[in-house]
Design a protein around this motif. Structure first.
Motif, PDB file in Angstrom:
ATOM      1  N   SER A 244      -6.428  -2.491  -2.918  1.00 34.38           N
ATOM      2  CA  SER A 244      -7.130  -3.705  -2.478  1.00 34.38           C
ATOM      3  C   SER A 244      -7.755  -4.485  -3.629  1.00 34.38           C
ATOM      4  O   SER A 244      -7.647  -5.708  -3.688  1.00 34.38           O
ATOM      5  CB  SER A 244      -8.200  -3.335  -1.456  1.00 34.38           C
TER       6      SER A 244
ATOM      7  N   TYR B  77      -8.193   3.751   0.748  1.00 37.08           N
ATOM      8  CA  TYR B  77      -8.721   4.267   2.019  1.00 37.08           C
ATOM      9  C   TYR B  77      -8.454   5.753   2.226  1.00 37.08           C
ATOM     10  O   TYR B  77      -9.234   6.434   2.893  1.00 37.08           O
ATOM     11  CB  TYR B  77      -8.179   3.435   3.195  1.00 37.08           C
TER      12      TYR B  77
ATOM     13  N   ALA C  80       0.344  -6.260   1.989  1.00 39.35           N
ATOM     14  CA  ALA C  80      -0.494  -5.062   1.905  1.00 39.35           C
ATOM     15  C   ALA C  80      -1.786  -5.231   2.698  1.00 39.35           C
ATOM     16  O   ALA C  80      -2.867  -5.269   2.120  1.00 39.35           O
ATOM     17  CB  ALA C  80      -0.804  -4.759   0.435  1.00 39.35           C
ATOM     18  N   THR C  81      -1.667  -5.355   4.012  1.00 39.56           N
ATOM     19  CA  THR C  81      -2.832  -5.545   4.893  1.00 39.56           C
ATOM     20  C   THR C  81      -3.823  -6.529   4.254  1.00 39.56           C
ATOM     21  O   THR C  81      -5.027  -6.301   4.217  1.00 39.56           O
ATOM     22  CB  THR C  81      -3.535  -4.205   5.236  1.00 39.56           C
ATOM     23  N   TYR C  82      -3.266  -7.655   3.810  1.00 36.24           N
ATOM     24  CA  TYR C  82      -3.968  -8.585   2.908  1.00 36.24           C
ATOM     25  C   TYR C  82      -4.521  -9.778   3.706  1.00 36.24           C
ATOM     26  O   TYR C  82      -3.757 -10.664   4.111  1.00 36.24           O
ATOM     27  CB  TYR C  82      -2.959  -9.054   1.868  1.00 36.24           C
ATOM     28  N   THR C  83      -5.826  -9.779   3.922  1.00 35.36           N
ATOM     29  CA  THR C  83      -6.448 -10.847   4.707  1.00 35.36           C
ATOM     30  C   THR C  83      -6.406 -12.185   3.958  1.00 35.36           C
ATOM     31  O   THR C  83      -6.766 -12.270   2.783  1.00 35.36           O
ATOM     32  CB  THR C  83      -7.907 -10.481   5.023  1.00 35.36           C
TER      33      THR C  83
ATOM     34  N   ARG D 114      -5.194  -6.765  -6.053  1.00 31.14           N
ATOM     35  CA  ARG D 114      -4.150  -7.661  -5.556  1.00 31.14           C
ATOM     36  C   ARG D 114      -4.178  -9.035  -6.211  1.00 31.14           C
ATOM     37  O   ARG D 114      -3.130  -9.545  -6.647  1.00 31.14           O
ATOM     38  CB  ARG D 114      -4.251  -7.766  -4.025  1.00 31.14           C
TER      39      ARG D 114
ATOM     40  N   THR E 182     -12.817  -0.338   7.768  1.00 33.63           N
ATOM     41  CA  THR E 182     -11.815  -1.323   7.360  1.00 33.63           C
ATOM     42  C   THR E 182     -11.133  -1.800   8.638  1.00 33.63           C
ATOM     43  O   THR E 182     -11.699  -1.654   9.728  1.00 33.63           O
ATOM     44  CB  THR E 182     -10.826  -0.758   6.320  1.00 33.63           C
ATOM     45  N   ASP E 183      -9.918  -2.338   8.511  1.00 34.05           N
ATOM     46  CA  ASP E 183      -9.246  -2.897   9.676  1.00 34.05           C
ATOM     47  C   ASP E 183      -8.863  -1.812  10.685  1.00 34.05           C
ATOM     48  O   ASP E 183      -8.449  -0.707  10.301  1.00 34.05           O
ATOM     49  CB  ASP E 183      -7.987  -3.647   9.238  1.00 34.05           C
TER      50      ASP E 183
ATOM     51  N   TYR F 189      -3.410 -11.242   8.466  1.00 29.37           N
ATOM     52  CA  TYR F 189      -2.652 -10.703   7.334  1.00 29.37           C
ATOM     53  C   TYR F 189      -1.613 -11.714   6.839  1.00 29.37           C
ATOM     54  O   TYR F 189      -0.779 -12.196   7.608  1.00 29.37           O
ATOM     55  CB  TYR F 189      -1.897  -9.431   7.743  1.00 29.37           C
TER      56      TYR F 189
ATOM     57  N   LYS G 133       0.854  -1.187   0.000  1.00 34.88           N
ATOM     58  CA  LYS G 133       0.000   0.000   0.000  1.00 34.88           C
ATOM     59  C   LYS G 133       0.895   1.245   0.000  1.00 34.88           C
ATOM     60  O   LYS G 133       2.000   1.209   0.548  1.00 34.88           O
ATOM     61  CB  LYS G 133      -0.922  -0.004   1.222  1.00 34.88           C
TER      62      LYS G 133
ATOM     63  N   ILE H  71      -5.518   0.094  10.275  1.00 38.16           N
ATOM     64  CA  ILE H  71      -5.470   1.073   9.185  1.00 38.16           C
ATOM     65  C   ILE H  71      -6.153   2.350   9.670  1.00 38.16           C
ATOM     66  O   ILE H  71      -5.626   3.460   9.532  1.00 38.16           O
ATOM     67  CB  ILE H  71      -6.174   0.518   7.919  1.00 38.16           C
TER      68      ILE H  71
ATOM     69  N   SER I  85     -12.214  -5.207  -0.957  1.00 35.07           N
ATOM     70  CA  SER I  85     -11.741  -5.498   0.400  1.00 35.07           C
ATOM     71  C   SER I  85     -12.720  -6.440   1.111  1.00 35.07           C
ATOM     72  O   SER I  85     -13.908  -6.477   0.771  1.00 35.07           O
ATOM     73  CB  SER I  85     -11.622  -4.197   1.212  1.00 35.07           C
ATOM     74  N   THR I  86     -12.216  -7.154   2.114  1.00 40.80           N
ATOM     75  CA  THR I  86     -13.104  -7.973   2.946  1.00 40.80           C
ATOM     76  C   THR I  86     -14.050  -7.054   3.722  1.00 40.80           C
ATOM     77  O   THR I  86     -15.192  -7.402   3.990  1.00 40.80           O
ATOM     78  CB  THR I  86     -12.296  -8.833   3.938  1.00 40.80           C
TER      79      THR I  86
ATOM     80  N   ARG J 244     -10.159 -15.925  -1.251  1.00 37.03           N
ATOM     81  CA  ARG J 244      -8.943 -15.525  -1.985  1.00 37.03           C
ATOM     82  C   ARG J 244      -8.005 -16.697  -2.210  1.00 37.03           C
ATOM     83  O   ARG J 244      -7.274 -16.728  -3.202  1.00 37.03           O
ATOM     84  CB  ARG J 244      -8.222 -14.393  -1.227  1.00 37.03           C
TER      85      ARG J 244
HETATM   86  N1  GLU Z   1      -7.602  -6.680   5.363  1.00 39.72           N
HETATM   87  C1  GLU Z   1      -8.714  -6.352   4.536  1.00 39.72           C
HETATM   88  C2  GLU Z   1      -8.538  -6.907   3.143  1.00 39.72           C
HETATM   89  O1  GLU Z   1      -7.558  -7.509   2.835  1.00 39.72           O
HETATM   90  C3  GLU Z   1      -8.983  -4.865   4.485  1.00 39.72           C
HETATM   91  C4  GLU Z   1      -7.776  -4.014   4.266  1.00 39.72           C
HETATM   92  C5  GLU Z   1      -7.424  -3.825   2.812  1.00 39.72           C
HETATM   93  O2  GLU Z   1      -8.332  -3.607   1.985  1.00 39.72           O
HETATM   94  O3  GLU Z   1      -6.229  -3.875   2.500  1.00 39.72           O
HETATM   95  O4  GLU Z   1      -9.414  -6.770   2.328  1.00 39.72           O
END
Ligand code: GLU
Length: 279
Positions: free
Chosen positions: A94, A183, A111-114, A97, A200-201, A228, A50, A204, A162-163, A119
């Motif tokens: 987001s 964001y 990247a704050t990737y759940t 990805r 969001t998280d 993450y 990000k 963040i 995003s989730t 996925r």
């Molecule tokens: N962690 C969540 C996701 O992966 C929200 C943060 C984001 O969008 O990076 O979707």
């Protein structure tokens, strides 16, 4: 005479052993044909992060992304023998990805990737290296929102792909959801009064709250669990397990905690030690 023959035989044997080793391991350390060997030989890695999320991935004054995510990426790059100059940073918003990984545009995404099961059908993950939770960010002077139950009729901003956007749709179906590409655009809309809430998280949102001079605050607690992971190409089990081993070692020897302390730890409390999900 005998000793000359013996030394020639030993020399020949040495060469044979050396070429066998070189044939099997292109970079001495990694199996031939592996993603690790490819990156290590090239001495360059392309990393999706990000660019607009304080504490986890944000461009600094020199144009270099900084944060806990970028530190995790640097730990992985170092283990592959790639120096800072060899890291090609790419913005991974987001909603892009999965396609960036599937199209081979990046080697890894941090990247704050759940690590969601949905996925995992199209990409693979190592980790988790941190566990966040979804929350809400509102204007401090707005007392009308205390939880996700108060979102009916409100203008809510989240990010496409995003989730968080999925979850808020199911938990607050009466909210008016606007999906932005990132964001920081949501936060701009919050300060301009275009939206009432950003979701969001928590980590963040905490980064934006910390930069807002008291204008924004987190409300509603955490209502999901967001582990993450480091995103990689689907099916690359060897690379996935190797990164898991790197994360394991970094958590064990203190590099993970030092990365936290140098970045998100300036604002956020110490994280729980994550347990790797070696699926
Ligand atoms: N962690 C969540 C996701 O992966 C929200 C943060 C984001 O969008 O990076 O979707």
């Amino acid at each position: 005479m005998r000793s000359t023959i013996r030394s020639r035989v030993l020399a020949a044997l040495g060469i044979a052993v050396l070429s066998a080793v070189l044939a099997g391991c292109s970079s001495e350390e990694f199996p031939a044909g592996s993603t690790m060997a490819r990156i290590s030989d090239a001495e360059t890695i392309t990393v999706g992060v990000k660019y607009d999320q304080p504490l986890f991935g944000e461009i600094d004054a020199a144009g270099v992304p900084q944060g806990f995510d970028t530190e995790i990426a640097r730990i992985i790059a170092t283990e592959l023998g790639v120096t800072e100059d060899g890291i090609a940073w790419v913005e991974a918003v987001s909603g892009e990805r999965e396609s960036m990984l599937a199209g081979g545009e990046v080697d890894i995404i941090v990247a704050t990737y759940t690590m969601s099961s949905e996925r995992k059908e199209t990409v693979a993950f190592s980790g988790p290296y941190y566990v966040a939770g979804q929350s809400l960010l509102s204007r401090t002077d707005d007392a009308s929102i205390a939880s996700v139950a108060d979102l009916a009729g409100k203008q809510v901003c989240s990010v496409a792909g995003s989730t968080a956007s999925r979850t808020v749709q199911s938990l607050a179906p009466e909210a008016n959801l606007a999906l932005y590409p990132d964001y920081s655009s949501c936060v701009d809309a919050l300060s301009e009064g275009i939206v009432d809430v950003v979701t969001t998280d928590d980590v963040i949102l905490a980064g934006y709250a910390a930069e807002s001079d008291g204008a924004f605050r987190l409300v509603g607690g955490n209502f999901t669990s967001e582990p993450y992971g480091v995103g990689i190409a689907h099916g690359d089990d060897e690379f996935r397990e190797w990164i898991n081993d790197v994360l394991d070692a970094a958590i064990e020897d203190g590099r993970w905690k030092a990365a936290w302390d140098d970045t998100a730890g300036s604002v956020l409390p110490d994280p729980q030690r994550p347990h790797l999900d070696r699926y």
